[in-house]
Design a protein around this motif. Sequence first.
Motif, short mmCIF file in Angstrom:
data_model
loop_
_atom_site.label_atom_id
_atom_site.label_comp_id
_atom_site.label_asym_id
_atom_site.label_seq_id
_atom_site.Cartn_x
_atom_site.Cartn_y
_atom_site.Cartn_z
N TYR A 42 127.03 -10.79 19.74
CA TYR A 42 126.82 -9.65 18.92
C TYR A 42 127.23 -10.24 17.49
N VAL A 93 129.08 -1.61 20.08
CA VAL A 93 128.52 -1.72 21.28
C VAL A 93 129.71 -1.15 22.57
N SER A 115 127.80 -6.13 27.49
CA SER A 115 127.81 -4.69 26.80
C SER A 115 126.73 -3.83 27.76
N TYR A 154 131.59 -4.72 15.97
CA TYR A 154 131.64 -6.23 15.33
C TYR A 154 130.98 -6.26 14.27
N ALA A 179 128.18 -6.91 11.66
CA ALA A 179 126.70 -7.24 11.91
C ALA A 179 125.88 -7.43 10.54
#
Lengths: 440, 107
Positions: A137, A422, A127, A313, A315
């Motif tokens: 991540y 990201v 990233s 992603y 999280a």
Amino acid sequence: MQEKLRIGCGAGFSGDRIEPAMILTEKGNLDYLVLECLAERTIALAQKRKKQDPKAGYDVLLERRILGLLPLLLKNKTRLITNMGAANPLAGAEKIIEIAQKLGLKLKVAVVLGDDVFNRISGTELSLEGNEALLSYGNLVSANAYLGVDSILPALKTDANIILTGRVADPSLFLAPMIYELGWNTSDLDLMGKGTVIGHLLECAGQITGGYFADPVSKPIPDMHILGHPFVDIYTDGTAIISKVSGTGGAISVQTAKEQLLYEVIDPGKYVTPDVIADFSSVKFFEQNKDEIRVVGGSGKGIPKTLKVSVGYEAGFIGEGEISYAGSHAIERAKLAAEIIEKRIGDRFDEFKVDYIGLSSMHGQELSRNYLPYEIRLRIAGKTKDRSLAQLVGEEVEALYTNGPAGGGGARKYTHEVIGVVSILMDRNNINSSIQVLES
Amino acid sequence: MSQKLCEIAHSRAGDKGNTLILSLIPFQESDFNLLVKEVSVEKVKAHFRHQVKGEIIRHVLPELKALQFTCFEALTSGVTTSLALDAHGKSLGYALLEMEIDDSIGL
């Protein structure tokens, strides 16, 4: 070839109002209307909706916006360019055609495809933000490249009334029609830079007409309840005049333009889009008339070899709880409440945060140290991979009604799933865009 | 004499990931040089020492008569994942305007 082109911007984010776009289309005498509706994370959330329903994943307001705008767009021969396709431009276009058929309107939609590069990433890419592998991540949900004008121009060459895209760099939505209608050459970096400046000034819609600007003490703006959105006249040499429909609220001034020019610009000498590395440092504004400014300057330095790709992603979850205290000892009671929650559940979260709304939740303790509010709202937030644990934050705050300090009122609880974003850079030769035309 | 920046300037906050971007624009262009002189990177770093964990770069724009402060590692973990109430840092332009400057020098 036209000598002057008029583009209006009727939306600056996915949740923007619909009425300013209607007014622009009805009274703005526009050649093009642009609706910019896709923030960094919006597309990742849309990818998740698409996963659950292959016919979903376009902008949630697309249907309402198109229903309102379509008759006006066709009546006034205004073409629409919008990124409301989000994660599923093809399904969005099918929906638009369906609406046109219902209304008995003849319509062509050109869809820009190719920004979705999820199948091209391995997860081992590093990233830009943390220099760590994407997979570290969390579970990846989306990868969308920022396409440029080269993806939109083929769509403009068709006679489509609407050009629907997914992820495209915001200024490119404006620069593409400038190139197409004013006969600009994409290798003319100065014009690409100037057009990018203009696109950047317009892309947040109300943010150049007094929105995110107004301060009744230092920067008063009239009639904000009917805030107008901007349009711009662009001439072949790249000069531009930004204005709005008369009778709408708001204001366009050198000051509103300066704030918007610098908005979200990391380096004003090097603003990177897929089309150009633009230099904003020579830009100047002149107030020609009330609510009418002339933009001069802006240039370009080169064309990037890579495109930015936003990767979404999973999280985890954020749980929040809020409760208010007022009158004598309000802050002391709020602090006691925070202490209770922290002792009970604080150590079970990956991240845990206590805020005192009305005092220090926005600017921190340092800047607010000399202030004492009459009432205070306690906010507790916790982040975790576990949804039910996230819900516990709000439940615990609510339980303070009967188990916490005196006079706690107005408890509220929220839980939401977090999609992180990201970025990586990808060689632009590996990203191919295409278009598809649908007809009603 | 000292005064708050909000008396003579305005600011807009923007975000890119974990980077906070703050413009600083004088109401009167004649105050631009005062801002250049008084609002140094060091002062902004000190002012935001609890908020900004990374570097701060100041861009001076003499044509536009404005300053731009680019602040890295400034939004906890970034807009999309931060626990902060104002995850974007939208309100932080007004935090910059709370800074006090000395306006007696050279004027």
